[in-house]
Motif scaffolding. Structure first.
Motif, PDB file in Angstrom:
ATOM      1  N   GLN A  64       0.831  -1.205   0.000  1.00  2.60           N
ATOM      2  CA  GLN A  64       0.000   0.000   0.000  1.00  2.60           C
ATOM      3  C   GLN A  64       0.863   1.251   0.000  1.00  2.60           C
ATOM      4  O   GLN A  64       0.590   2.213  -0.720  1.00  2.60           O
ATOM      5  N   LEU A  65       1.913   1.259   0.801  1.00  2.00           N
ATOM      6  CA  LEU A  65       2.794   2.414   0.849  1.00  2.00           C
ATOM      7  C   LEU A  65       3.503   2.626  -0.484  1.00  2.00           C
ATOM      8  O   LEU A  65       3.731   3.772  -0.910  1.00  2.00           O
ATOM      9  N   ALA A  66       3.827   1.540  -1.172  1.00  2.00           N
ATOM     10  CA  ALA A  66       4.482   1.647  -2.476  1.00  2.00           C
ATOM     11  C   ALA A  66       3.592   2.362  -3.483  1.00  2.00           C
ATOM     12  O   ALA A  66       4.098   2.996  -4.427  1.00  2.00           O
ATOM     13  N   GLY A  67       2.281   2.265  -3.324  1.00  2.67           N
ATOM     14  CA  GLY A  67       1.361   2.972  -4.204  1.00  2.67           C
ATOM     15  C   GLY A  67       1.213   4.446  -3.877  1.00  2.67           C
ATOM     16  O   GLY A  67       0.608   5.200  -4.640  1.00  2.67           O
ATOM     17  N   LEU A  68       1.757   4.863  -2.712  1.00  5.40           N
ATOM     18  CA  LEU A  68       1.626   6.254  -2.278  1.00  5.40           C
ATOM     19  C   LEU A  68       2.932   7.041  -2.355  1.00  5.40           C
ATOM     20  O   LEU A  68       2.913   8.266  -2.418  1.00  5.40           O
ATOM     21  N   THR A  69       4.064   6.334  -2.323  1.00  2.00           N
ATOM     22  CA  THR A  69       5.356   7.006  -2.354  1.00  2.00           C
ATOM     23  C   THR A  69       6.405   6.082  -2.976  1.00  2.00           C
ATOM     24  O   THR A  69       6.302   4.853  -2.857  1.00  2.00           O
ATOM     25  N   GLY A  70       7.392   6.685  -3.593  1.00  2.00           N
ATOM     26  CA  GLY A  70       8.501   5.903  -4.123  1.00  2.00           C
ATOM     27  C   GLY A  70       9.632   5.732  -3.128  1.00  2.00           C
ATOM     28  O   GLY A  70      10.666   5.151  -3.463  1.00  2.00           O
ATOM     29  N   ASP A  71       9.443   6.230  -1.918  1.00  2.00           N
ATOM     30  CA  ASP A  71      10.505   6.188  -0.903  1.00  2.00           C
ATOM     31  C   ASP A  71       9.988   5.476   0.349  1.00  2.00           C
ATOM     32  O   ASP A  71       9.805   6.089   1.402  1.00  2.00           O
ATOM     33  N   ILE A  72       9.770   4.188   0.237  1.00  2.00           N
ATOM     34  CA  ILE A  72       9.273   3.409   1.367  1.00  2.00           C
ATOM     35  C   ILE A  72      10.283   3.416   2.511  1.00  2.00           C
ATOM     36  O   ILE A  72       9.926   3.608   3.681  1.00  2.00           O
ATOM     37  N   THR A  73      11.553   3.219   2.189  1.00  2.00           N
ATOM     38  CA  THR A  73      12.580   3.177   3.223  1.00  2.00           C
ATOM     39  C   THR A  73      12.677   4.511   3.950  1.00  2.00           C
ATOM     40  O   THR A  73      12.765   4.565   5.184  1.00  2.00           O
ATOM     41  N   GLY A  74      12.643   5.603   3.210  1.00  2.00           N
ATOM     42  CA  GLY A  74      12.700   6.912   3.837  1.00  2.00           C
ATOM     43  C   GLY A  74      11.513   7.164   4.743  1.00  2.00           C
ATOM     44  O   GLY A  74      11.665   7.698   5.853  1.00  2.00           O
ATOM     45  N   PHE A  75      10.322   6.776   4.282  1.00  2.00           N
ATOM     46  CA  PHE A  75       9.136   6.947   5.127  1.00  2.00           C
ATOM     47  C   PHE A  75       9.288   6.161   6.413  1.00  2.00           C
ATOM     48  O   PHE A  75       9.013   6.673   7.499  1.00  2.00           O
ATOM     49  N   ALA A  76       9.715   4.912   6.306  1.00  2.00           N
ATOM     50  CA  ALA A  76       9.823   4.054   7.489  1.00  2.00           C
ATOM     51  C   ALA A  76      10.897   4.557   8.452  1.00  2.00           C
ATOM     52  O   ALA A  76      10.795   4.348   9.663  1.00  2.00           O
ATOM     53  N   HIS A  77      11.930   5.224   7.924  1.00  6.58           N
ATOM     54  CA  HIS A  77      12.972   5.772   8.791  1.00  6.58           C
ATOM     55  C   HIS A  77      12.518   7.048   9.489  1.00  6.58           C
ATOM     56  O   HIS A  77      12.899   7.295  10.633  1.00  6.58           O
ATOM     57  N   ARG A  78      11.717   7.845   8.804  1.00  2.00           N
ATOM     58  CA  ARG A  78      11.360   9.162   9.336  1.00  2.00           C
ATOM     59  C   ARG A  78      10.182   9.126  10.305  1.00  2.00           C
ATOM     60  O   ARG A  78       9.929  10.113  11.000  1.00  2.00           O
ATOM     61  N   HIS A  79       9.453   8.025  10.345  1.00  2.00           N
ATOM     62  CA  HIS A  79       8.233   7.968  11.146  1.00  2.00           C
ATOM     63  C   HIS A  79       8.317   6.872  12.204  1.00  2.00           C
ATOM     64  O   HIS A  79       9.051   5.893  12.070  1.00  2.00           O
ATOM     65  N   ALA A  80       7.530   7.069  13.248  1.00  2.00           N
ATOM     66  CA  ALA A  80       7.373   6.083  14.313  1.00  2.00           C
ATOM     67  C   ALA A  80       5.900   6.049  14.696  1.00  2.00           C
ATOM     68  O   ALA A  80       5.093   6.838  14.189  1.00  2.00           O
ATOM     69  N   ALA A  81       5.556   5.130  15.578  1.00  2.00           N
ATOM     70  CA  ALA A  81       4.170   5.043  16.056  1.00  2.00           C
ATOM     71  C   ALA A  81       4.180   4.818  17.557  1.00  2.00           C
ATOM     72  O   ALA A  81       5.085   4.184  18.105  1.00  2.00           O
ATOM     73  N   LEU A  82       3.161   5.348  18.194  1.00  2.00           N
ATOM     74  CA  LEU A  82       2.979   5.177  19.635  1.00  2.00           C
ATOM     75  C   LEU A  82       1.581   4.626  19.868  1.00  2.00           C
ATOM     76  O   LEU A  82       0.591   5.253  19.490  1.00  2.00           O
ATOM     77  N   LEU A  83       1.521   3.440  20.463  1.00  2.00           N
ATOM     78  CA  LEU A  83       0.243   2.838  20.855  1.00  2.00           C
ATOM     79  C   LEU A  83      -0.005   3.176  22.315  1.00  2.00           C
ATOM     80  O   LEU A  83       0.758   2.755  23.201  1.00  2.00           O
ATOM     81  N   LEU A  84      -1.059   3.934  22.570  1.00  2.00           N
ATOM     82  CA  LEU A  84      -1.490   4.227  23.929  1.00  2.00           C
ATOM     83  C   LEU A  84      -2.569   3.209  24.277  1.00  2.00           C
ATOM     84  O   LEU A  84      -3.688   3.267  23.784  1.00  2.00           O
ATOM     85  N   LYS A  85      -2.205   2.256  25.109  1.00  2.26           N
ATOM     86  CA  LYS A  85      -3.009   1.075  25.353  1.00  2.26           C
ATOM     87  C   LYS A  85      -4.201   1.388  26.266  1.00  2.26           C
ATOM     88  O   LYS A  85      -4.309   2.493  26.819  1.00  2.26           O
ATOM     89  N   PRO A  86      -5.105   0.427  26.448  1.00  2.54           N
ATOM     90  CA  PRO A  86      -6.262   0.676  27.320  1.00  2.54           C
ATOM     91  C   PRO A  86      -5.900   1.100  28.742  1.00  2.54           C
ATOM     92  O   PRO A  86      -6.663   1.846  29.369  1.00  2.54           O
ATOM     93  N   ASP A  87      -4.747   0.643  29.274  1.00  2.00           N
ATOM     94  CA  ASP A  87      -4.359   1.097  30.606  1.00  2.00           C
ATOM     95  C   ASP A  87      -4.054   2.590  30.624  1.00  2.00           C
ATOM     96  O   ASP A  87      -4.316   3.277  31.618  1.00  2.00           O
ATOM     97  N   ALA A  88      -3.529   3.131  29.514  1.00  2.00           N
ATOM     98  CA  ALA A  88      -3.327   4.575  29.428  1.00  2.00           C
ATOM     99  C   ALA A  88      -4.653   5.312  29.327  1.00  2.00           C
ATOM    100  O   ALA A  88      -4.796   6.431  29.829  1.00  2.00           O
TER     101      ALA A  88
END
Length: 329
Positions: free
Chosen positions: A44-68
């Motif tokens: 899916q990401l390949a259909g949105l950008t030609g720089d998959i590796t760059g996107f994956a390096h520049r971004h992170a994710a934070l899951l705030l779980k039910p306890d939070a």
């Protein structure tokens, strides 16, 4: 573990190539290349950008779980991200079903005890959770996932220090650690596919690629989650007192009095009642989790995870060992 060209796995015949810029672990290259979740996000990401590796390096994710959520710590997490100069570029609500829980930690839960799995099911499925996609305003010399994982702090509450997110949000127990982050860029892609279907994932990826500031949306979602859930105390002593009282009333004579015996009895009761809470006559699942996660074994001794992350120093050595024309700034 550093990158060794002789050990790197090529694209398997049953999967896709996972470049060494996305993980320090050759085994992860092989396993994720054949993993449905990773493939879905990658394609899916390949259909949105030609720089998959760059996107994956520049971004992170934070899951705030039910306890939070029940501890009312979502806004504090958003504030911490701002202080650490992480821009929120995507936000969405997720619900951690039994299948999703096992998918997220599929390569690590081989070391979880049955107690840990049962307690996790009691609270992770009890409320919705919040996923934030973030991007550091000033790029670190390692992937954003690695840097955010470092700043988040360890699972062990005794090892957390001021300034870390988990220290800020509350040092409750090994299991009640409130937040989770993907360890490496490859994990970021895979976990977005675990949480979200193609439509929601496309919306998140589009916002992230545009670099939009979605902090206001994240706070709006936080307010909705708080409004939909009952606030809970996650401190040990009050939970132990309530659990002792409710078990004595529910089970009668012979009720254990020591914390571990109480936690085991409460967990058996929750399993027998399919995890339901029965008002004045029941055992609160959150009290069971608070006490159980503090006194029951969470990790099987002598086991290591099938796959794990890598710290910042390992990543620096790994990037330095990559061919110059394949490294990612």
């Amino acid at each position: 573990m550093t990158y060794d060209p002789d050990r790197a796995h090529p694209a398997p015949p049953h999967g896709i190539a996972v470049p060494p810029q996305l993980t320090c672990h050759p085994a992860k290259q092989c396993l994720y290349g054949a993993d449905t979740y990773y493939q879905e996000a990658h394609d899916q990401l390949a259909g949105l950008t030609g720089d998959i590796t760059g996107f994956a390096h520049r971004h992170a994710a934070l899951l705030l779980k039910p306890d939070a959520v029940v501890a009312r710590r979502l806004e504090a997490a958003v504030q911490w991200l701002g202080e650490r100069r992480f821009r929120i570029v995507g936000a969405a609500v997720t619900h951690l079903t039994r299948t999703m829980i096992r998918a997220l930690w599929y390569f690590q839960w081989n070391l979880a005890t049955p107690y840990r799995r049962r307690l996790a099911a009691l609270f992770l499925e009890d409320a919705d959770a919040l996923v934030l996609v973030v991007r550091p305003e000033r790029a670190p010399d390692v992937p954003a996932t690695v840097e955010l994982t470092r700043l988040k702090g360890p699972t062990d509450p005794a090892a957390r220090v001021p300034g870390q997110l988990r220290h800020r949000l509350g040092r409750y127990s090994y299991l009640l650690n409130l937040v989770h982050t993907p360890d490496e860029p490859a994990d970021l892609l895979r976990e977005l596919a675990v949480h979200f279907d193609e439509t929601e994932r496309r919306r998140l990826l589009t916002h992230a690629l545009a670099g939009e500031d979605r902090t206001a949306h994240a706070l709006e979602l936080a307010g909705r989650l708080h409004a939909a859930t009952k606030p809970r105390e996650l401190d040990f002593e009050p939970a132990l007192d309530r659990l002792r009282r409710d078990l004595a009333r529910t089970l009668g004579p012979g009720t254990p009095t020591d914390p571990r015996g109480l936690a085991e009895a409460a967990l058996r009761h929750q399993l027998d009642s399919c995890g339901a809470d029965f008002g004045e006559a029941g055992i609160d699942r959150w009290d069971t989790v608070v006490v159980g996660s503090a006194v029951l074994p969470m990790r099987r001794p002598g086991r290591a995870p099938v796959l794990d992350g890598a710290d910042t120093e390992t990543w620096r050595r790994h990037l330095a060992a990559l061919p110059h024309n394949s490294s990612t700034p």
